[in-house]
Design a protein around this motif. Structure first.
Motif, short mmCIF file in Angstrom:
data_model
loop_
_atom_site.label_atom_id
_atom_site.label_comp_id
_atom_site.label_asym_id
_atom_site.label_seq_id
_atom_site.Cartn_x
_atom_site.Cartn_y
_atom_site.Cartn_z
N GLN A 38 38.19 57.86 36.80
CA GLN A 38 39.38 58.42 36.19
C GLN A 38 39.73 57.61 34.95
N LEU A 44 40.07 63.60 37.38
CA LEU A 44 39.04 62.95 38.19
C LEU A 44 37.66 63.52 37.86
N PHE A 88 39.12 53.71 35.99
CA PHE A 88 39.61 53.55 37.36
C PHE A 88 38.63 54.27 38.28
N LEU A 90 37.26 55.44 41.92
CA LEU A 90 37.79 55.81 43.23
C LEU A 90 36.66 56.22 44.17
N LEU A 103 39.15 65.56 50.92
CA LEU A 103 38.75 64.21 50.57
C LEU A 103 39.91 63.25 50.79
N HIS A 104 39.56 62.04 51.21
CA HIS A 104 40.54 60.98 51.39
C HIS A 104 40.09 59.80 50.53
N PHE A 105 40.98 59.35 49.68
CA PHE A 105 40.62 58.38 48.66
C PHE A 105 41.00 56.95 49.05
N GLY A 106 40.21 56.00 48.53
CA GLY A 106 40.59 54.60 48.59
C GLY A 106 41.62 54.31 47.50
N ASN A 107 42.00 53.03 47.40
CA ASN A 107 43.03 52.65 46.43
C ASN A 107 42.48 52.37 45.04
N GLY A 108 41.19 52.45 44.88
CA GLY A 108 40.62 52.37 43.53
C GLY A 108 40.32 50.97 43.06
N LEU B 33 44.00 72.23 48.14
CA LEU B 33 44.59 70.94 48.49
C LEU B 33 45.51 70.49 47.38
N TYR B 35 47.33 66.86 46.02
CA TYR B 35 47.37 65.41 46.12
C TYR B 35 48.45 64.86 45.19
N GLN B 37 49.26 61.15 43.13
CA GLN B 37 48.75 59.84 42.77
C GLN B 37 49.84 59.04 42.09
N GLY B 42 45.05 55.32 44.67
CA GLY B 42 44.26 56.52 44.80
C GLY B 42 45.13 57.72 45.16
N PRO B 43 44.64 58.94 44.90
CA PRO B 43 45.39 60.14 45.29
C PRO B 43 45.55 60.21 46.80
N LEU B 45 46.60 62.78 49.97
CA LEU B 45 46.69 64.18 50.34
C LEU B 45 48.10 64.52 50.81
N ILE B 86 51.49 61.68 39.52
CA ILE B 86 50.64 62.76 39.04
C ILE B 86 50.21 63.59 40.25
N PHE B 88 47.81 66.51 41.73
CA PHE B 88 46.54 67.19 41.49
C PHE B 88 46.35 68.32 42.50
N PHE B 99 38.82 69.75 40.87
CA PHE B 99 40.19 69.27 40.69
C PHE B 99 40.81 69.86 39.43
#
Lengths: 114, 109
Positions: A38, A44, A88, A90, A103-108, B33, B35, B37, B42-43, B45, B86, B88, B99
């Motif tokens: 990002q 993204l 950034f 992710l 999707l489930h994201f980490g904190n980057g 979905l 999200y 952020q 990170g984004p 959900l 933000i 998404f 996205f």
């Protein structure tokens, strides 16, 4: 419950140096794994995804590579960083048993290449 | 790549106001979905929609899966300062996720 860990949180690296970012997922098996980038204030961009150990698909040609040495470990690498690699990064996971799993994201990781 | 049209790009609102944002696509999706952020994270959900026409709420948030499967909207009622971030949208079809470019929300106290 499932958790995703991504490190480091921030990184400053000189141009030409190597890169290794790591991501691990806990609490699930055979996840789909993803690396996104990002740019500041932007959307993204999918870089890589993996549906299994050793299986990597690349979405865009670039200076980066990915590897999945273990089921729940995903690594983003570069041999020589460019200024344009700043951004950034992710990591994300989704349920590998479902075609329509969120999707489930980490904190980057905030990467700055100087 | 991003093939979803998300609007608006940004919103500046007063605390207490309602917010509405939407996403449209030329392709159909099986899942929509939304999200959120926050800076440096990170984004996360917020809402997942799995069926055309589905309307789902999560607290002050409400989202709908368009009947044509090509669009979705997200509403936030009675906004508060912590809604800043933000937002998404994402459309999913057989593990192919797209996205939107995001809606940047600013809430003035």
């Amino acid at each position: 419950s499932q958790t995703i860990h991504q490190w480091p949180a921030t990184l400053v690296q000189p141009v030409g140096s190597p890169l290794s970012l790591e991501c691990t997922v806990e609490g699930t098996s055979n996840p789909n794994l993803y690396w996104y980038r990002q740019a500041a204030g932007r959307g993204l961009q999918l870089l890589f995804y993996s549906v299994g150990i050793g299986q990597i698909s690349s979405e865009v040609p670039q200076n980066l590579s990915a590897s999945r040495p273990q089921d729940r470990q995903f690594i983003l690498s570069s041999k020589k960083l460019l200024l344009s690699d700043s951004g950034f990064y992710l990591c994300a996971w989704s349920d590998g048993q479902s075609f329509n799993s969120p999707l489930h994201f980490g904190n980057g990781t905030r990467l700055t290449v100087t | 790549g991003q093939q979803l049209n998300q609007s608006p790009q940004s919103m500046f609102i007063q605390e207490g106001e309602d917010v509405s944002m939407n996403c449209t696509s030329s392709s159909i999706f099986n899942t929509w979905l939304w999200y959120k952020q926050e800076p440096g994270e990170g984004p996360v959900l917020l809402i997942a929609l799995y069926k055309a026409g589905e309307l789902t709420s999560n607290g002050r948030l409400t989202a709908q899966f368009g009947i044509t499967r090509k669009d979705s909207f997200l509403n936030i009622s009675a906004s508060i300062p912590s809604d800043v971030g933000i937002y998404f949208c994402a459309g999913l079809l057989n593990n192919d996720m797209r996205f939107g470019a995001g809606t940047r929300l600013t809430v003035k106290p």
